[in-house]
Design a protein around this motif. Sequence first.
Motif, PDB file in Angstrom:
ATOM      1  N   ARG A  32       0.834  -1.187   0.000  1.00  0.00           N
ATOM      2  CA  ARG A  32       0.000   0.000   0.000  1.00  0.00           C
ATOM      3  C   ARG A  32       0.872   1.240   0.000  1.00  0.00           C
ATOM      4  O   ARG A  32       1.783   1.378   0.785  1.00  0.00           O
ATOM      5  CB  ARG A  32      -0.905  -0.034   1.226  1.00  0.00           C
ATOM      6  N   THR A 190      -7.546   8.282 -10.992  1.00  0.00           N
ATOM      7  CA  THR A 190      -7.704   6.880 -10.610  1.00  0.00           C
ATOM      8  C   THR A 190      -6.769   6.481  -9.477  1.00  0.00           C
ATOM      9  O   THR A 190      -6.593   5.295  -9.211  1.00  0.00           O
ATOM     10  CB  THR A 190      -7.449   5.964 -11.825  1.00  0.00           C
ATOM     11  N   ASP A 191      -6.183   7.451  -8.801  1.00  0.00           N
ATOM     12  CA  ASP A 191      -5.289   7.137  -7.684  1.00  0.00           C
ATOM     13  C   ASP A 191      -6.123   6.899  -6.430  1.00  0.00           C
ATOM     14  O   ASP A 191      -6.681   7.836  -5.854  1.00  0.00           O
ATOM     15  CB  ASP A 191      -4.318   8.299  -7.461  1.00  0.00           C
ATOM     16  N   ARG A 192      -6.188   5.636  -5.999  1.00  0.00           N
ATOM     17  CA  ARG A 192      -7.069   5.343  -4.867  1.00  0.00           C
ATOM     18  C   ARG A 192      -6.456   5.755  -3.534  1.00  0.00           C
ATOM     19  O   ARG A 192      -7.098   5.633  -2.490  1.00  0.00           O
ATOM     20  CB  ARG A 192      -7.460   3.869  -4.851  1.00  0.00           C
ATOM     21  N   TYR A 193      -5.216   6.230  -3.571  1.00  0.00           N
ATOM     22  CA  TYR A 193      -4.599   6.695  -2.334  1.00  0.00           C
ATOM     23  C   TYR A 193      -4.637   8.224  -2.228  1.00  0.00           C
ATOM     24  O   TYR A 193      -3.957   8.804  -1.391  1.00  0.00           O
ATOM     25  CB  TYR A 193      -3.146   6.202  -2.257  1.00  0.00           C
ATOM     26  N   ARG A 199     -10.002  15.312  -3.122  1.00  0.00           N
ATOM     27  CA  ARG A 199     -11.068  14.861  -4.036  1.00  0.00           C
ATOM     28  C   ARG A 199     -11.822  16.069  -4.558  1.00  0.00           C
ATOM     29  O   ARG A 199     -12.061  17.031  -3.843  1.00  0.00           O
ATOM     30  CB  ARG A 199     -12.051  13.948  -3.305  1.00  0.00           C
TER      31      ARG A 199
END
Lengths: 498, 211
Positions: A32, A190-193, A199
Amino acid sequence: MPKTTSCSRRRMLASLGGMLGAAALGTVLPPRRAVADEGEATDSVDPADRRLLFVVCASGGASLIDSFLPVSEDEVPEGLDPSILNVYPSDLIAQPGASNIRCVRPIPNTSFLVPRYSIEEFLEAHYESTTVITHEVTSVNHNVAQKRAMTGAGINGGRTIAEAASAHYGQGLPLANCNMGYDGYLEPGTDRYLPRHARAEVILNPQTYALSTHGHRGISSQLDAAGVDRARAARGHLDQVSPFGITYRDAPLREDYIRARDEIGPQLESVDAITKLMLLDVDGPEAAQLGMSPVLDTLRGIFPNLDSDIWQQQGALSFLLSYFGLASANTLALQFNPSFMGDDLVGAPLAFDYSHVLHRPSQSVMWGRTLQVVDGLVRLLQSFDYLGDPALGKMWDRSLIYIATDFGRDKNRPSDSEMFGTGHHLNNGSLLLSPMLQGNRVFGGVDPGTLMTYGFNRQTGAPEPGTLMREGDIYSLIAQAMGIDFPGRRDMSVVLAG
Amino acid sequence: MSTLNTTAQSWGLALAGLCLASTLGCSTDTDPDIEPEPEIAASTRNQLLWKRVQVFEQDLSRALELAPEELCTELGSYDCVNDIHLVNLGGHDPFGRSQYAPVAAPMVTTPLAVERVVIAACSKRVERDHDERAVFTALDFGSPAPAATSDAFTETVDTLYRRLLSRDPVDAEYEVLAELLVDDQGEPVLAERFAAEACVAVATTTEFIFI
């Protein structure tokens, strides 16, 4: 008295199972990424250090050879036929004042499209701050190309440049990343971190957006502010004691919502964002509760059609959001819907993409339309101190405007035609304005025989035929100028101001 | 008998094993710092679904017996749900903005938009109930709010929970809402004020926003 246990059998079994599962998955999932990467702000940023990004999306396919990289008929090499190339007569190409950049003058015939502002006017006023960068993109699909213009084709883990700027400078700001974009420009990365605060806050209607920043002011109700506070307090308690609240007390979606409700909402209300951002003249019973932005008169002077033109409203709101310290990144975009001022069609249907039907009129009128708002934005940024504090200097000193383009247009035309249609083309460039960049300069060049743009030497900045810059280079440039580092960032130092 | 002894031994061993397992990683003591385990366990999946614009609108409309278009208007004429706060409430605009997918999760201003719609809707309901009782049938508008021990209070809270959350309230929720019966000085508020505040309180809980 029975002993109390802090661990039930169910919880014990669950944790044993979890340990085994985690051990198994750990060999499969990638490590992660830390939420806070090196250089990423985890505490509120000192306003003195904050930089502001404005992404202005010239939706539909804004061509550089029809704006800031024109080629004249006389420059076409001998042996080639200029009548089938999208070149301009010399008298339609201008190079104002001490500008090193050329531009296309207003064309004589824009058909039924009505120009309101010209590329030449813009260059005359802002050539010192203007940087033209050639590049080629990797898609001629609007949605995909727009997304890649924002993400640098994924060079930074899928983060849009606005998200990256907000992640770096937006901590502590309630609306760090505001997006009034269109289609692919509006899509999240698309960076989920991505940190929560980066946002995007999507804004569809800039004129009435202020109403979204307060929980009750302007709503007809028997409840006064005190009554709303009482209801809110009761609501908070209910959320704590309800079976639903207890069951889902750890749910991230719910936690995020409560945080927005109980922390950021009150923050927006306390700074009176509903007034500061109000672009609408309010009358009726609600007027007693609502006020207009204190800068509204100034904005109307800069944007004369503010009351009716959503494009100008976007420009105005993006300025307000930054000026009042609510946002650090703003994205605004031309829509594909036609725009009218009275009976005048001032914004082509499909924006720049109406070039499929009428290339030159669309390019001329839509570049003018785009740059009119950019001109207004620059003038505001140059006039106002950041946060209204003279000690922080003018907003312009810390700002960067990125005029994103989907892609270019065809380089050819039917012989001698002035009215023709063009398709999409990978080859094009972008425009940037900022004191953080070398202004009054073109990085790259254009081949007069093919009208294909080419790149530049990364060490010297000199035009270099045979080279091409890509979306990732533009992204890297903006990031570097803004002081944002990320793995894989390309060195664009040669474009930065000294 | 030997079988019984074997069985007993087996159960004994199993019980010992169970006790041992139950103590692994757990502490068993009367430490006052350790919170007693709540009766309701926390979800381990937490798969909540955001109740987006149309569902939110319909649920509120049915609960308060108001037509969807009557729930809320901004500035007297703009539709709160389908216009002004469309994207905040989870909708999207494919025709105007080519926004083909809504935002993935509630935005920062979503709770504020929810409050605006609910406050308008609850106020509208209370106003309508003055003339034609539909929801707050147990309350005597124009009079002080009922006592916390009264049937009128219980019935009103039950009505709100059944209409908005499709369940009966638990004891703790009655206690919370009873606080709205009186003002800061402990004097009963007007019944309609209690109705409006209670309605807003329940309809803006996360239970109404997520399913």
